[in-house]
Design a protein around this motif. Structure first.
Motif, short mmCIF file in Angstrom:
data_model
loop_
_atom_site.label_atom_id
_atom_site.label_comp_id
_atom_site.label_asym_id
_atom_site.label_seq_id
_atom_site.Cartn_x
_atom_site.Cartn_y
_atom_site.Cartn_z
N ARG A 45 36.98 16.40 70.79
CA ARG A 45 36.64 17.46 71.75
C ARG A 45 35.14 17.73 71.75
NH1 ARG A 45 39.86 22.54 69.88
NH2 ARG A 45 38.70 22.08 67.98
N ILE A 46 34.61 18.17 72.91
CA ILE A 46 33.22 18.63 72.99
C ILE A 46 33.26 20.16 73.01
CG2 ILE A 46 31.07 18.67 74.32
CD1 ILE A 46 31.70 15.90 73.25
N ILE A 47 32.71 20.73 71.93
CA ILE A 47 32.79 22.18 71.71
C ILE A 47 31.48 22.84 72.11
CG2 ILE A 47 33.10 23.95 69.90
CD1 ILE A 47 35.60 22.28 70.26
N LEU A 48 31.58 23.99 72.78
CA LEU A 48 30.39 24.82 72.99
C LEU A 48 30.14 25.60 71.71
CD1 LEU A 48 28.25 26.04 74.96
CD2 LEU A 48 29.92 27.87 75.41
N LYS A 49 28.96 25.42 71.12
CA LYS A 49 28.69 26.08 69.86
C LYS A 49 28.45 27.57 70.05
CE LYS A 49 25.71 23.64 67.21
NZ LYS A 49 24.61 22.65 67.02
N ASN A 50 27.58 27.89 70.99
CA ASN A 50 27.25 29.29 71.24
C ASN A 50 26.83 29.45 72.70
OD1 ASN A 50 27.36 31.60 69.49
ND2 ASN A 50 26.29 30.30 67.98
N TYR A 51 26.79 30.69 73.13
CA TYR A 51 26.29 30.92 74.48
C TYR A 51 24.87 30.40 74.60
CZ TYR A 51 30.30 33.93 75.37
OH TYR A 51 31.57 34.41 75.54
N VAL A 52 24.50 30.00 75.80
CA VAL A 52 23.25 29.31 76.07
C VAL A 52 22.38 30.21 76.95
CG1 VAL A 52 22.28 27.33 77.31
CG2 VAL A 52 24.33 27.04 75.88
N ASN A 53 21.07 30.19 76.71
CA ASN A 53 20.13 30.81 77.64
C ASN A 53 19.39 29.72 78.38
OD1 ASN A 53 20.53 33.59 77.04
ND2 ASN A 53 19.47 33.25 75.09
N SER A 66 22.10 20.05 71.69
CA SER A 66 22.44 20.74 70.44
C SER A 66 23.29 22.00 70.68
CB SER A 66 21.17 21.10 69.68
OG SER A 66 20.36 21.95 70.48
N ASP A 67 23.48 22.40 71.94
CA ASP A 67 24.36 23.53 72.22
C ASP A 67 25.83 23.12 72.15
OD1 ASP A 67 22.32 25.44 72.71
OD2 ASP A 67 22.00 24.57 74.70
N MET A 68 26.07 21.81 72.09
CA MET A 68 27.45 21.29 72.05
C MET A 68 27.60 20.41 70.82
SD MET A 68 27.48 20.27 76.11
CE MET A 68 25.70 20.24 76.30
N LEU A 69 28.85 20.24 70.39
CA LEU A 69 29.06 19.28 69.30
C LEU A 69 30.38 18.55 69.52
CD1 LEU A 69 31.40 20.45 67.18
CD2 LEU A 69 29.51 21.89 66.45
N LEU A 70 30.43 17.34 69.01
CA LEU A 70 31.66 16.55 69.07
C LEU A 70 32.49 16.89 67.85
CD1 LEU A 70 33.15 14.10 70.53
CD2 LEU A 70 32.16 12.72 68.70
N ASN A 71 33.69 17.33 68.08
CA ASN A 71 34.59 17.68 66.98
C ASN A 71 35.74 16.68 66.98
OD1 ASN A 71 37.26 18.92 66.21
ND2 ASN A 71 35.88 20.49 65.38
N ALA A 72 35.98 16.07 65.81
CA ALA A 72 37.02 15.04 65.73
C ALA A 72 38.10 15.42 64.72
CB ALA A 72 36.39 13.70 65.37
N SER A 73 38.23 16.73 64.47
CA SER A 73 39.16 17.15 63.42
C SER A 73 40.46 17.72 63.97
CB SER A 73 38.48 18.19 62.52
OG SER A 73 38.18 19.34 63.28
N ALA A 74 40.51 18.00 65.29
CA ALA A 74 41.73 18.58 65.86
C ALA A 74 42.76 17.47 66.11
CB ALA A 74 41.43 19.32 67.15
N GLY A 95 33.13 27.82 70.47
CA GLY A 95 34.14 27.33 69.53
C GLY A 95 35.28 26.58 70.20
N SER A 96 35.34 26.67 71.53
CA SER A 96 36.38 25.95 72.29
C SER A 96 35.75 24.85 73.13
CB SER A 96 37.12 26.93 73.22
OG SER A 96 37.84 27.86 72.45
N PRO A 97 36.58 23.91 73.61
CA PRO A 97 36.01 22.82 74.42
C PRO A 97 35.43 23.35 75.74
CG PRO A 97 38.22 22.26 73.66
CD PRO A 97 38.01 23.72 73.37
N ILE A 98 34.39 22.66 76.21
CA ILE A 98 33.87 22.84 77.56
C ILE A 98 35.01 22.59 78.56
CG2 ILE A 98 32.20 21.88 79.22
CD1 ILE A 98 30.75 23.04 76.84
N GLN A 99 34.99 23.33 79.66
CA GLN A 99 35.98 23.11 80.74
C GLN A 99 35.27 22.58 81.97
OE1 GLN A 99 39.54 24.71 80.65
NE2 GLN A 99 39.03 24.21 78.54
N GLY A 100 35.98 21.82 82.78
CA GLY A 100 35.35 21.35 84.00
C GLY A 100 36.34 20.55 84.83
#
Lengths: 340, 340
Positions: free
Chosen positions: B8-16, B22-30, B71-76
């Motif tokens: 999954r591609i996770i949004l780490k935190n809100y963005v300005n 670096s605002d996103m991360l690849l998570n491979a643990s779910a 903390g959750s995946p990007i939607q689109g």
């Protein structure tokens, strides 16, 4: 027939920015014969009422097309009586409205913008406004372009002006909630007490236009009829509702600036799916019959309040025109040159 | 069935402002079970193609509604294959497009924005663009709102983008003259040589946008399809023709500014009787059948050029999204998560 004196208001020179009284002069040295030669296609009129309109400042500036001619009389809309006619559409004794000169008598050679007045049992001065260009402007800009629905929230800027006061009343007739802004307590009172606006406010007393609009429109604005532009438009954009409609009719806040102000918040147009339509009243002249069918009965039944500010005498015309730009007039500014 | 890893591609935190990788991360643990419980109304899909769209930056910001959840995946928008379905509109093996997650597999509980793909004999990735939201955006914004007439002059900003390239081609199909602006030589060449634009220019090489527009449109612009806003809109307003139409589709020039720039020349809206309409594509979804009837044959006959920029693998998605805001992509930016 002998010649008579024809007093005229002459543009002395091209103007920069808002006009001053000293940009015009009253000339009483010209004479005119009160009949037309046989070989003519013209109409000779006695001017009764002249219309003072904000757009006229642009014709006082030096530009490519449409400028007045320095040394000649100011031109504008007016109401007149036909004294002689060599044109088949008009005959002696007719009352007409359309483009004429700021003078006692005018020979109108091009009658493309001259209309015979059919209804003479209403004040003739109304043909400089509610029954003329401002009437069709308000009708086309509000009823046609904005297609109002019952219960919608309507905001009108420069609401005490000739167009604004009509738009507010057309909004009430359409079952809308309507708020107007104006620049003095007297105008605000007129809007609330005479023109039937639900609310009105003096924009000069508001530090924060956005906050003022949120106070009057907690649910937002469906329709904005804009005569002002600039900061007011910027604040309104923040308060538009989805599928809102804006008629851009005038931008009087910008007319005296060296350079137009930039307007922020245009992104709201996309977010809310807003429509902005620039209004060219000439595109709607074909709707006059339909408009007259609506408006004449309303006037006769006293269901429309139409405020005029009538200056007496041709000599008062320069001050009347100049007063528009400081908001001196309350209601439609007219000059009465003669009563009949 | 056993559980599988679900990258999954996770949004780490809100963005300005514009997002960074670096605002996103690849998570491979779910992990995820590849079937649905009986008591469910959901659809389980394997994601194939994900759409990278400028609007997504707004969902990465902290705002009242519509923000992604850190903390959750990007939607689109995306294209996916149905692996299991407890919803009567979908069955195993269907291809679908609509709102999904930036992950290998998604459980879609709300199917309001999920559509079954009827035509599978065209590239499935097209449903992230020409056969999806960008297609209906271009069609509604140009063909419906602007109501083009043969011979009219059309200008498209950000013309090499997913929407812009379609608008230009729809303009040619309508018999219009069309010029596009873009931000690199490669994009300008694409517009002229592949998409059939009459002319195109690199706005970054123009000192004076007004002068550039006057060079390409000596007679003025009838229709402006605006994806950019700001200074380009300001310059276009000076060059609009009478009764011109502007679709405000995007304002990418403004999205990364602390405060929106003010736009001058709005008075031209009144002078020229211009219409500006903000485009909300969701308002036009009912037109999909009509649009598909037009566009599918054009694609099959090779009469539409549709350029995609496909990044391979879910791990490439953050860079692909970020690249939008520096104009790195040439054509519609897509991420291929899987081919089938």
């Amino acid at each position: 027939m002998a010649q008579v004196i024809n007093k005229r208001i002459i543009l002395k020179n091209y103007v920069n920015g808002f006009p001053k009284e000293s940009d015009m002069l009253l000339n009483a040295s010209a004479t005119i014969r009160l009949n037309l030669p046989e070989a003519s296609n013209a109409v000779l009129v006695k001017n009764l009422y002249l219309s003072c309109d904000p757009y006229m400042q642009f014709r006082m500036r030096e530009s490519k097309a449409g400028s007045f001619t320095p040394g000649s009389p100011i031109q504008g809309f007016g109401v007149a009586k036909v004294l002689d006619s060599r044109h088949s559409n008009f005959k002696k004794g007719d009352f007409v409205w359309g483009l004429t000169g700021w003078e006692e008598y005018s020979v109108i050679n091009t009658v493309g913008f001259l209309f015979k007045i059919e209804h003479t049992d209403v004040p003739l001065s109304y043909y400089t406004g509610i029954l003329g260009m401002q009437g069709i402007t308000a009708y086309a800009g509000f009823n046609v372009i904005c297609a109002p629905k019952k219960g919608e929230y309507v905001f009108v800027s420069a609401a005490a002006g000739a167009v604004g006061q009509l738009v507010g009343q057309f909004a009430k007739l359409s079952g809308c909630y309507v708020v107007g802004s104006a620049g003095s307590k007297e105008k605000v009172d007129m809007l609330k007490n005479k023109c039937g606006f639900d609310e009105a406010f003096n924009y000069k007393e508001e530090q924060d236009l956005d906050a003022a609009l949120k106070r009057y429109f907690p649910n937002g604005i469906d329709i904005f009829f804009d005569n002002v532009g600039g900061k007011m438009l910027e604040a309104v954009l923040l308060n538009m509702r989805f599928s809102g409609r804006i008629t851009a009719c005038g931008m009087i806040s910008q007319y005296n600036l060296e350079q137009e102000e930039g307007v922020r918040n245009l992104y709201q147009i996309i977010v809310k799916g807003v429509q902005i339509q620039g209004l060219i009243a000439n595109n709607y002249l074909h709707m006059f019959p339909k408009y007259m069918e609506m408006i004449i009965p309303l006037i006769k039944q006293g269901k429309i309040c139409y405020m005029e500010d009538i200056a007496e005498g041709l000599e008062s015309a320069p001050a009347a025109l100049v007063g528009l730009f400081s908001g001196r007039n309350v209601g439609k500014q007219v000059v009465a040159v003669a009563r009949e």
